[in-house]
Design a protein around this motif. Structure first.
Motif, PDB file in Angstrom:
ATOM      1  N   ASN A 188      36.078 -12.908  24.122  1.00  0.00           N
ATOM      2  CA  ASN A 188      36.571 -13.908  23.163  1.00  0.00           C
ATOM      3  C   ASN A 188      36.550 -15.305  23.768  1.00  0.00           C
ATOM      4  O   ASN A 188      36.230 -16.293  23.092  1.00  0.00           O
ATOM      5  CB  ASN A 188      37.996 -13.560  22.722  1.00  0.00           C
ATOM      6  N   VAL A 189      36.904 -15.413  25.056  1.00  0.00           N
ATOM      7  CA  VAL A 189      36.877 -16.711  25.739  1.00  0.00           C
ATOM      8  C   VAL A 189      35.445 -17.242  25.809  1.00  0.00           C
ATOM      9  O   VAL A 189      35.196 -18.427  25.597  1.00  0.00           O
ATOM     10  CB  VAL A 189      37.480 -16.591  27.159  1.00  0.00           C
ATOM     11  N   ILE A 190      34.492 -16.363  26.108  1.00  0.00           N
ATOM     12  CA  ILE A 190      33.091 -16.767  26.180  1.00  0.00           C
ATOM     13  C   ILE A 190      32.614 -17.280  24.825  1.00  0.00           C
ATOM     14  O   ILE A 190      31.944 -18.314  24.722  1.00  0.00           O
ATOM     15  CB  ILE A 190      32.209 -15.592  26.649  1.00  0.00           C
ATOM     16  N   GLU A 191      32.975 -16.553  23.771  1.00  0.00           N
ATOM     17  CA  GLU A 191      32.553 -16.966  22.433  1.00  0.00           C
ATOM     18  C   GLU A 191      33.132 -18.332  22.058  1.00  0.00           C
ATOM     19  O   GLU A 191      32.453 -19.171  21.474  1.00  0.00           O
ATOM     20  CB  GLU A 191      32.991 -15.921  21.404  1.00  0.00           C
ATOM     21  N   LYS A 192      34.407 -18.548  22.427  1.00  0.00           N
ATOM     22  CA  LYS A 192      35.040 -19.844  22.143  1.00  0.00           C
ATOM     23  C   LYS A 192      34.371 -20.964  22.929  1.00  0.00           C
ATOM     24  O   LYS A 192      34.213 -22.082  22.436  1.00  0.00           O
ATOM     25  CB  LYS A 192      36.529 -19.770  22.471  1.00  0.00           C
ATOM     26  N   SER A 209      30.395 -20.131  33.223  1.00  0.00           N
ATOM     27  CA  SER A 209      29.274 -19.286  33.628  1.00  0.00           C
ATOM     28  C   SER A 209      29.332 -18.951  35.113  1.00  0.00           C
ATOM     29  O   SER A 209      29.134 -17.805  35.521  1.00  0.00           O
ATOM     30  CB  SER A 209      27.952 -19.981  33.293  1.00  0.00           C
ATOM     31  N   GLU A 210      29.623 -19.958  35.942  1.00  0.00           N
ATOM     32  CA  GLU A 210      29.720 -19.723  37.386  1.00  0.00           C
ATOM     33  C   GLU A 210      30.862 -18.766  37.715  1.00  0.00           C
ATOM     34  O   GLU A 210      30.755 -17.932  38.603  1.00  0.00           O
ATOM     35  CB  GLU A 210      29.919 -21.055  38.116  1.00  0.00           C
ATOM     36  N   LYS A 211      31.965 -18.909  36.997  1.00  0.00           N
ATOM     37  CA  LYS A 211      33.118 -18.023  37.197  1.00  0.00           C
ATOM     38  C   LYS A 211      32.736 -16.576  36.913  1.00  0.00           C
ATOM     39  O   LYS A 211      33.058 -15.655  37.681  1.00  0.00           O
ATOM     40  CB  LYS A 211      34.261 -18.462  36.289  1.00  0.00           C
ATOM     41  N   ASN A 219      23.173 -12.868  39.249  1.00  0.00           N
ATOM     42  CA  ASN A 219      22.392 -14.076  39.468  1.00  0.00           C
ATOM     43  C   ASN A 219      21.280 -14.133  38.425  1.00  0.00           C
ATOM     44  O   ASN A 219      20.124 -13.822  38.714  1.00  0.00           O
ATOM     45  CB  ASN A 219      21.824 -14.106  40.882  1.00  0.00           C
ATOM     46  N   PRO A 220      21.623 -14.500  37.179  1.00  0.00           N
ATOM     47  CA  PRO A 220      20.652 -14.428  36.086  1.00  0.00           C
ATOM     48  C   PRO A 220      19.574 -15.501  36.193  1.00  0.00           C
ATOM     49  O   PRO A 220      19.828 -16.616  36.639  1.00  0.00           O
ATOM     50  CB  PRO A 220      21.520 -14.656  34.845  1.00  0.00           C
ATOM     51  N   GLN A 221      18.378 -15.141  35.763  1.00  0.00           N
ATOM     52  CA  GLN A 221      17.263 -16.088  35.740  1.00  0.00           C
ATOM     53  C   GLN A 221      17.153 -16.709  34.351  1.00  0.00           C
ATOM     54  O   GLN A 221      16.151 -16.561  33.652  1.00  0.00           O
ATOM     55  CB  GLN A 221      15.954 -15.366  36.120  1.00  0.00           C
ATOM     56  N   MET A 222      18.219 -17.369  33.923  1.00  0.00           N
ATOM     57  CA  MET A 222      18.251 -18.035  32.614  1.00  0.00           C
ATOM     58  C   MET A 222      19.310 -19.113  32.667  1.00  0.00           C
ATOM     59  O   MET A 222      20.149 -19.134  33.583  1.00  0.00           O
ATOM     60  CB  MET A 222      18.543 -17.018  31.498  1.00  0.00           C
ATOM     61  N   ASN A 223      19.288 -20.024  31.682  1.00  0.00           N
ATOM     62  CA  ASN A 223      20.286 -21.088  31.691  1.00  0.00           C
ATOM     63  C   ASN A 223      21.658 -20.537  31.327  1.00  0.00           C
ATOM     64  O   ASN A 223      21.787 -19.419  30.817  1.00  0.00           O
ATOM     65  CB  ASN A 223      19.882 -22.238  30.758  1.00  0.00           C
ATOM     66  N   ASP A 224      22.701 -21.343  31.576  1.00  0.00           N
ATOM     67  CA  ASP A 224      24.074 -20.870  31.423  1.00  0.00           C
ATOM     68  C   ASP A 224      24.401 -20.455  29.994  1.00  0.00           C
ATOM     69  O   ASP A 224      25.063 -19.438  29.770  1.00  0.00           O
ATOM     70  CB  ASP A 224      25.049 -21.959  31.884  1.00  0.00           C
ATOM     71  N   GLU A 225      23.965 -21.236  29.026  1.00  0.00           N
ATOM     72  CA  GLU A 225      24.275 -20.918  27.633  1.00  0.00           C
ATOM     73  C   GLU A 225      23.630 -19.607  27.209  1.00  0.00           C
ATOM     74  O   GLU A 225      24.263 -18.756  26.576  1.00  0.00           O
ATOM     75  CB  GLU A 225      23.817 -22.052  26.719  1.00  0.00           C
ATOM     76  N   LYS A 226      22.371 -19.416  27.579  1.00  0.00           N
ATOM     77  CA  LYS A 226      21.681 -18.181  27.260  1.00  0.00           C
ATOM     78  C   LYS A 226      22.335 -16.994  27.963  1.00  0.00           C
ATOM     79  O   LYS A 226      22.448 -15.896  27.395  1.00  0.00           O
ATOM     80  CB  LYS A 226      20.205 -18.291  27.685  1.00  0.00           C
ATOM     81  N   PHE A 227      22.793 -17.208  29.171  1.00  0.00           N
ATOM     82  CA  PHE A 227      23.463 -16.161  29.939  1.00  0.00           C
ATOM     83  C   PHE A 227      24.728 -15.683  29.222  1.00  0.00           C
ATOM     84  O   PHE A 227      24.952 -14.477  29.056  1.00  0.00           O
ATOM     85  CB  PHE A 227      23.816 -16.694  31.325  1.00  0.00           C
ATOM     86  N   LEU A 228      25.546 -16.635  28.758  1.00  0.00           N
ATOM     87  CA  LEU A 228      26.787 -16.270  28.075  1.00  0.00           C
ATOM     88  C   LEU A 228      26.500 -15.583  26.740  1.00  0.00           C
ATOM     89  O   LEU A 228      27.182 -14.616  26.367  1.00  0.00           O
ATOM     90  CB  LEU A 228      27.652 -17.511  27.853  1.00  0.00           C
ATOM     91  N   GLU A 229      25.506 -16.056  26.020  1.00  0.00           N
ATOM     92  CA  GLU A 229      25.146 -15.426  24.753  1.00  0.00           C
ATOM     93  C   GLU A 229      24.672 -13.995  24.973  1.00  0.00           C
ATOM     94  O   GLU A 229      25.004 -13.078  24.202  1.00  0.00           O
ATOM     95  CB  GLU A 229      24.045 -16.229  24.061  1.00  0.00           C
ATOM     96  N   THR A 230      23.927 -13.777  26.057  1.00  0.00           N
ATOM     97  CA  THR A 230      23.428 -12.433  26.375  1.00  0.00           C
ATOM     98  C   THR A 230      24.567 -11.499  26.755  1.00  0.00           C
ATOM     99  O   THR A 230      24.570 -10.324  26.383  1.00  0.00           O
ATOM    100  CB  THR A 230      22.407 -12.509  27.528  1.00  0.00           C
ATOM    101  N   LEU A 231      25.553 -12.024  27.485  1.00  0.00           N
ATOM    102  CA  LEU A 231      26.706 -11.201  27.858  1.00  0.00           C
ATOM    103  C   LEU A 231      27.438 -10.690  26.622  1.00  0.00           C
ATOM    104  O   LEU A 231      27.865  -9.530  26.577  1.00  0.00           O
ATOM    105  CB  LEU A 231      27.670 -12.000  28.731  1.00  0.00           C
TER     106      LEU A 231
END
Length: 243
Positions: A188-192, A209-211, A219-231
């Protein structure tokens, strides 16, 4: 019992409900019954077979240690290999987690298991007093290991919350297996974070994202926003698979 709010870092807030002393005692009684049945079954087996009689000396001792080691280490083995749940805890729908909501390490499981002797055996139940008096219902072993026993989230709560997310694409394949270890509150925090607008958005997403990368050792090979969306998508996938 009211939920306990735990801050795991600058951005992650988790609400967890500590298991009551009654639930923990019942779980332990169930486990004790299982241990006693195991011991009685092995005694009956050895009584009807000549297996022990043909063994002598240190070999017999080593064999008995091997047979009864699972009973002696019952709680430790189940909690390590069954995601913080013994059979009793599973029946009572409770489990062991770290105080920050993450999964305990082997060292944490081991420490709380070793201190069980002080909590309940040597002191005659001092652990129960600590459970009653501490905010998060923690016995001495929990306080030393940084763990707590919580009520397991039930299916209905997970399903209702998942309805708020977009449906997964057909034949979706998860990218990060570690997403299954995240809590619903962390998702929920990620979505917010992804819905934040303004000049601080990029910095907010970057720090969150770093947290999470550090928490999940990713260590994802993608930008932070894409990483959070994928999670988020991966979490949905594993939640539905578990259901």
């Amino acid at each position: 019992m009211a939920n306990t709010t735990i801050i795991t870092g600058q951005y992650v807030r988790i609400n967890q409900t500590p298991a009551s002393v009654g639930e923990r005692i019942l779980a332990r009684l169930i486990d004790m019954v299982i241990i006693i049945l195991y011991v009685l079954a092995t005694i009956a087996f050895f009584d009807k077979t000549p297996l022990l009689r043909i063994m002598h000396g240190s070999f017999q001792v080593c064999f008995l240690l091997f047979v009864y080691l699972p009973a002696f280490c019952y709680s430790l083995l189940f909690e390590v290999f069954n995601h913080g749940q013994s059979i009793g805890k599973h029946i009572m729908n409770i489990r062991v987690v770290m105080a920050d909501g993450s999964n305990p390490t082997f060292g944490a499981y081991l420490l709380r298991w070793l201190l069980y002797l002080i909590d309940f055996t040597i002191t005659g139940g001092l652990g129960v007093i600590f459970i009653l008096l501490t905010k998060n219902n923690q016995r001495i072993g929990d306080l030393a290991a940084g763990t707590m026993v919580i009520k397991q989230n039930d299916y209905r709560k997970i399903q209702v919350s998942l309805d708020e997310y977009a449906h997964l694409e057909a034949n979706y394949h998860p990218v990060f297996p570690q997403a299954g270890d995240l809590s619903l509150e962390q998702i929920n925090v990620i979505e917010k974070a992804l819905s934040v607008n303004g000049i601080e958005r990029d910095n907010y997403i970057s720090q969150l994202s770093e947290k999470i990368k550090g928490l999940l050792t990713i260590n994802p090979q993608m930008n932070d926003e894409k990483f959070l969306e994928t999670l988020i998508k991966d979490y949905q996938y594993y939640a539905y698979v578990d259901i």
